[in-house]
Enzyme design. Structure first.
Site, PDB file in Angstrom:
ATOM      1  CG  ASN A  45      56.737  33.506  20.757  1.00 21.29           C
ATOM      2  OD1 ASN A  45      57.614  34.351  20.698  1.00 21.29           O
ATOM      3  ND2 ASN A  45      55.536  33.748  21.256  1.00 21.29           N
ATOM      4  CG  HIS A 138      53.844  36.566  30.526  1.00 22.48           C
ATOM      5  ND1 HIS A 138      52.617  35.956  30.650  1.00 22.48           N
ATOM      6  CD2 HIS A 138      53.949  36.933  29.229  1.00 22.48           C
ATOM      7  CE1 HIS A 138      52.014  35.943  29.473  1.00 22.48           C
ATOM      8  NE2 HIS A 138      52.798  36.531  28.595  1.00 22.48           N
ATOM      9  CD  GLU A 182      58.966  36.330  31.904  1.00 17.96           C
ATOM     10  OE1 GLU A 182      59.540  36.297  30.808  1.00 17.96           O
ATOM     11  OE2 GLU A 182      58.020  37.101  32.147  1.00 17.96           O
ATOM     12  CB  SER A 186      58.435  37.097  26.971  1.00 21.70           C
ATOM     13  OG  SER A 186      57.846  38.125  27.729  1.00 21.70           O
ATOM     14  CG  ASP A 211      57.188  31.739  32.686  1.00 20.82           C
ATOM     15  OD1 ASP A 211      57.624  31.121  31.694  1.00 20.82           O
ATOM     16  OD2 ASP A 211      56.122  32.376  32.671  1.00 20.82           O
ATOM     17  CG  HIS A 214      59.934  33.210  25.827  1.00 17.68           C
ATOM     18  ND1 HIS A 214      59.399  33.318  24.558  1.00 17.68           N
ATOM     19  CD2 HIS A 214      59.016  33.734  26.680  1.00 17.68           C
ATOM     20  CE1 HIS A 214      58.215  33.900  24.638  1.00 17.68           C
ATOM     21  NE2 HIS A 214      57.957  34.166  25.917  1.00 17.68           N
ATOM     22  CE  LYS A 240      55.343  31.640  25.116  1.00 11.08           C
ATOM     23  NZ  LYS A 240      54.091  32.151  24.595  1.00 11.08           N
TER      24      LYS A 240
HETATM   25  C1  LIG Z   1      56.991  34.274  30.018  1.00  9.63           C
HETATM   26  C2  LIG Z   1      55.664  33.770  29.566  1.00  9.63           C
HETATM   27  N1  LIG Z   1      54.941  33.022  30.412  1.00  9.63           N
HETATM   28  C3  LIG Z   1      53.730  32.547  30.053  1.00  9.63           C
HETATM   29  C4  LIG Z   1      53.192  32.794  28.816  1.00  9.63           C
HETATM   30  C5  LIG Z   1      51.845  32.271  28.442  1.00  9.63           C
HETATM   31  O1  LIG Z   1      51.991  31.115  27.675  1.00  9.63           O
HETATM   32  P1  LIG Z   1      50.852  30.637  26.648  1.00  9.63           P
HETATM   33  O2  LIG Z   1      51.010  31.421  25.414  1.00  9.63           O
HETATM   34  O3  LIG Z   1      51.132  29.181  26.487  1.00  9.63           O
HETATM   35  O4  LIG Z   1      49.543  30.883  27.310  1.00  9.63           O
HETATM   36  C6  LIG Z   1      53.919  33.565  27.900  1.00  9.63           C
HETATM   37  C7  LIG Z   1      53.350  33.850  26.563  1.00  9.63           C
HETATM   38  O5  LIG Z   1      53.700  34.703  25.832  1.00  9.63           O
HETATM   39  C8  LIG Z   1      55.181  34.078  28.283  1.00  9.63           C
HETATM   40  O6  LIG Z   1      55.899  34.847  27.454  1.00  9.63           O
END
Ligand SMILES: Cc1ncc(COP(=O)(O)O)c(C=O)c1O
Length: 391
Positions: A45, A138, A182, A186, A211, A214, A240
């Protein structure tokens, strides 16, 4: 042998038979390790290649040397440094919110902020929070809801008329309402319609939780994401496009004060250490000026989608730097990923349960340093591997 080993073995064996067993493989960061066999990374990422940017490395090491390796305690004990507060002010400005708070990871932020918000419904209305959640959210969001003990009311992916019908259906129920989604998904690389969500949230008196893991760094004005001051709470990560690790939430000052008091992952966890703060601070300085890199990233993603789609290979509804090649069968996805590896591309097959059953895929994550030539070679390699399997 431990007491549970035979149970572990039985369950892992089942996963192995289904082709869904997860195992760890070490890789190199090819931008950092010049000795390693060169691979083109279309898996991680690190969208803007900031993980190896000289300024991030320099500030991370400078701040470690100046302020120490660890923050020594949680934020509320003696772990708050002026650097934490300065970075929080920078994020608030970047995201056009009043205030922001840092977390050690995105997972930790979602897993602890959602339960804290759900508690609010119980104290204010004596009824559980009604959480309306996109089906493809997620795992950390699901975990946050499970930790809060709420049953999510899940709407079909990005289907806002379904969301509205569920809000209507639940209208007579007591409890506060929260919509969680989101902004860029992702595993699919498609986007939510933030302004339409804002309107629905307003019409149904729901709190909008977004969220932006990304989207941060990659989309929106100056790379600040798709929701700049639009959602009630914006969460995002530094892990990311921002090249290091950690996360933030941003919103009103009162929201942040509440989280400081009620989110257990903030209260009972050691503060983010100085080296990481240095990397985050440097990324926040760079991101607003990375227009050229963002332009190249999106141009590459458009080209890849076009080449694959012309060969009848679906990239779903992707409109971002995340381009899924949906294959369906887990074993087939693994074999295409292996084939790409042999052709010099680092790409990983994503399989259930990370994605819904029957939608195993390559999740191609593009980086701003890739050339048009890299993308053309990648597309041709995928087309060849997918055609070989069919014939
Ligand atoms: C949409 C989303 N939220 C939260 C996270 C978690 O983030 P982190 O990797 O910083 O723990 C991810 C990780 O892949 C994600 O894709």
């Amino acid at each position: 042998m431990t007491l549970f080993d035979s149970y572990f073995a039985e369950i892992l064996q089942k996963r192995s038979q289904e082709g869904t067993l997860r195992t760890l493989h070490s890789t190199h960061n090819h931008s950092a390790d010049k000795q390693a066999t060169p691979f083109i990374d279309v898996s991680s990422n690190d969208y803007l290649n900031l993980s190896c940017h000289p300024l991030l490395k320099q500030r991370a090491s400078e701040w470690a040397l100046k302020y120490g390796a660890g923050a020594r305690s949680s934020r509320l004990v003696s772990g708050t440094l002026i650097q934490h507060q300065n970075i929080e002010a920078k994020i608030a400005l970047f995201k056009k919110h009043e205030a922001a708070l840092l977390f050690a990871s995105g997972w930790q932020a979602n897993a602890s902020v959602i339960p804290a918000l759900c508690k609010l419904s119980l104290t204010q209305t004596h009824a559980p929070m009604l959480v309306f959640s996109d089906k493809l959210n997620h795992a950390s969001i699901h975990h946050g809801c499970a930790a809060a003990g709420v049953r999510q009311i899940r709407f079909r992916h990005n289907d806002l008329s379904h969301l509205e019908s569920l809000l209507k259906r639940e209208a007579s129920k007591p409890g506060l309402r929260m919509i969680i989604t989101e902004s860029v998904f992702s595993m699919d690389g498609d986007r939510a319609d933030i302004l339409a969500l804002r309107k629905i949230a307003h019409d149904y008196q729901a709190f909008l939780y977004l969220d932006e893991a990304h989207a941060t760094g990659v989309l929106g004005e100056n790379g600040a994401g798709l929701s700049q001051g639009v959602a009630d709470l914006t969460m995002g990560t530094f892990s990311k496009a921002l090249g290091s690790m950690g996360a933030y939430i941003a919103g009103s000052k009162l929201l942040c004060d509440y989280i400081i008091n009620y989110a257990s992952g903030f209260i009972y966890s050691t503060a983010v250490p100085p080296a990481l703060l240095g990397a985050i601070d440097a990324a926040l300085d760079l991101i607003p000026h990375m227009h050229k890199e963002r332009h190249n990233l999106h141009k590459n993603a458009d080209l890849l989608r076009r080449l694959l789609n012309e060969a009848d290979i679906s990239t779903g509804l992707s409109t971002t730097q995340i381009v899924p090649v949906i294959i369906g069968d887990s074993e087939h996805a693994l074999s295409v990923a292996r084939g790409l590896h042999q052709k010099g591309f680092m790409s990983i097959a994503i399989r259930p349960p990370t994605v819904p059953t029957g939608t195993a895929r390559l999740r191609l994550a593009l980086h701003s340093n890739l050339t048009e030539n890299n993308i053309t070679q990648l597309a041709h390699a995928i087309i060849q591997l997918m055609t070989e399997k069919k014939s």
